[in-house]
Write a protein that holds these residues in place. Structure first.
Motif, short mmCIF file in Angstrom:
data_model
loop_
_atom_site.label_atom_id
_atom_site.label_comp_id
_atom_site.label_asym_id
_atom_site.label_seq_id
_atom_site.Cartn_x
_atom_site.Cartn_y
_atom_site.Cartn_z
N UNK A 22 -10.60 57.39 -21.66
CA UNK A 22 -11.81 57.16 -22.45
C UNK A 22 -11.43 56.35 -23.69
N UNK A 23 -12.27 55.36 -24.02
CA UNK A 23 -12.02 54.55 -25.21
C UNK A 23 -12.69 55.19 -26.43
N UNK A 24 -12.55 54.57 -27.60
CA UNK A 24 -13.11 55.15 -28.83
C UNK A 24 -14.63 55.19 -28.80
N UNK A 25 -15.29 54.20 -28.21
CA UNK A 25 -16.76 54.23 -28.16
C UNK A 25 -17.26 55.34 -27.23
N UNK A 26 -16.54 55.60 -26.14
CA UNK A 26 -16.93 56.70 -25.25
C UNK A 26 -16.70 58.06 -25.92
N UNK A 27 -15.61 58.16 -26.69
CA UNK A 27 -15.34 59.41 -27.42
C UNK A 27 -16.37 59.65 -28.50
N UNK A 28 -16.84 58.59 -29.15
CA UNK A 28 -17.85 58.73 -30.20
C UNK A 28 -19.19 59.15 -29.60
N UNK A 29 -19.47 58.74 -28.36
CA UNK A 29 -20.75 59.07 -27.71
C UNK A 29 -20.78 60.51 -27.21
N UNK A 30 -19.61 61.08 -26.92
CA UNK A 30 -19.56 62.44 -26.36
C UNK A 30 -18.57 63.28 -27.15
N UNK A 31 -19.05 64.35 -27.75
CA UNK A 31 -18.19 65.21 -28.55
C UNK A 31 -17.31 66.12 -27.69
N UNK A 32 -17.65 66.29 -26.42
CA UNK A 32 -16.89 67.18 -25.54
C UNK A 32 -15.75 66.48 -24.83
N UNK A 33 -15.59 65.20 -25.04
CA UNK A 33 -14.52 64.39 -24.45
C UNK A 33 -14.60 64.42 -22.93
N UNK A 34 -15.79 64.11 -22.40
CA UNK A 34 -16.00 64.03 -20.96
C UNK A 34 -16.53 62.65 -20.60
N UNK A 35 -16.14 62.17 -19.43
CA UNK A 35 -16.68 60.90 -18.94
C UNK A 35 -18.11 61.15 -18.44
N UNK A 36 -18.90 60.09 -18.22
CA UNK A 36 -20.29 60.29 -17.78
C UNK A 36 -20.42 61.04 -16.45
N UNK A 37 -19.48 60.83 -15.52
CA UNK A 37 -19.55 61.55 -14.25
C UNK A 37 -19.33 63.05 -14.45
N UNK A 38 -18.37 63.41 -15.28
CA UNK A 38 -18.11 64.83 -15.55
C UNK A 38 -19.26 65.45 -16.35
N UNK A 39 -19.87 64.68 -17.26
CA UNK A 39 -21.04 65.17 -18.00
C UNK A 39 -22.17 65.48 -17.03
N UNK A 41 -21.95 66.18 -13.80
CA UNK A 41 -21.60 67.36 -13.00
C UNK A 41 -21.76 68.65 -13.80
N UNK A 42 -21.34 68.61 -15.05
CA UNK A 42 -21.47 69.79 -15.90
C UNK A 42 -22.95 70.13 -16.13
N UNK A 43 -23.77 69.12 -16.35
CA UNK A 43 -25.20 69.35 -16.56
C UNK A 43 -25.86 69.90 -15.29
N UNK A 44 -25.49 69.38 -14.13
CA UNK A 44 -26.05 69.88 -12.88
C UNK A 44 -25.64 71.34 -12.64
N UNK A 45 -24.40 71.68 -12.94
CA UNK A 45 -23.95 73.07 -12.79
C UNK A 45 -24.70 73.98 -13.75
N UNK A 46 -24.94 73.52 -14.96
CA UNK A 46 -25.67 74.32 -15.95
C UNK A 46 -27.11 74.54 -15.49
N UNK A 47 -27.76 73.48 -14.97
CA UNK A 47 -29.14 73.62 -14.46
C UNK A 47 -29.19 74.56 -13.26
N UNK A 48 -28.20 74.47 -12.39
CA UNK A 48 -28.14 75.35 -11.23
C UNK A 48 -28.00 76.81 -11.68
N UNK A 49 -27.18 77.05 -12.69
CA UNK A 49 -27.01 78.40 -13.22
C UNK A 49 -28.33 78.92 -13.81
#
Length: 158
Positions: A22-39, A41-49
């Motif tokens: 991840x570059x500095x602009x991607x890190x600034x956009x996401x505080x959790x240090x996740x790429x868009x694909x992992x974000x 997947x994490x959101x889909x898992x949270x919605x499923x829960x």
């Protein structure tokens, strides 16, 4: 290693989910240090829960309603409301009562003081019935509130 989203930019940190750069602009956009694909997947898992929790509490409410109706129809002892409440109280006691194989009791210092094993049978039924009779309205209210809460969160953020 280069950034996953910006292939021509050098990566400064790995994604915590998949390890991609991840570059500095991607890190600034996401505080959790996740790429868009992992974000995603994490959101889909949270919605499923959230959906699973809402459906669980709705099923509990349906079971309470069916048990109350069955007890009301049986009319045990000439008081249909009481017999319906008792069957619903058994379910409420089971939901909040004894379910595990054993319980470890700890003192205030964190030392294990006693282990209570589950015996089941009549003791468990009686304990859950007493617990359910006392706390059944609270268990019912808890299930309504949690079903609405998880359902709202699922519908709002899906």
């Amino acid at each position: 290693m280069n950034c996953k989203q910006h292939p021509h930019t050098p990566a400064v940190a790995p994604c915590r989910g998949c390890g991609a750069g991840l570059c500095t602009s991607c890190l600034a956009a996401d505080a959790h240090q996740l790429c868009p694909d992992c974000q995603r997947q994490q959101h889909q898992a949270w919605c499923r829960y959230q959906r699973q929790r809402a459906l669980h509490y709705l099923r509990c409410l349906l079971i309470y309603g069916v048990l109350y109706w069955v007890g009301y129809q049986w009319n045990i002892g000439g008081r249909p409301q009481v017999s319906g409440y008792m069957l619903a109280a058994i379910q409420a006691g089971y939901q909040w009562g004894i379910k595990g194989e054993y319980y470890r009791l700890r003192s205030w210092r964190g030392e294990e003081t006693m282990v209570i094993e589950r015996r089941g049978g009549c003791f468990e039924l009686l304990f859950n019935l007493i617990l359910g009779v006392v706390f059944s309205p609270l268990v019912l209210l808890n299930n309504v509130v949690r079903a609405v809460y998880h359902g709202y969160r699922y519908l709002r953020y899906r």
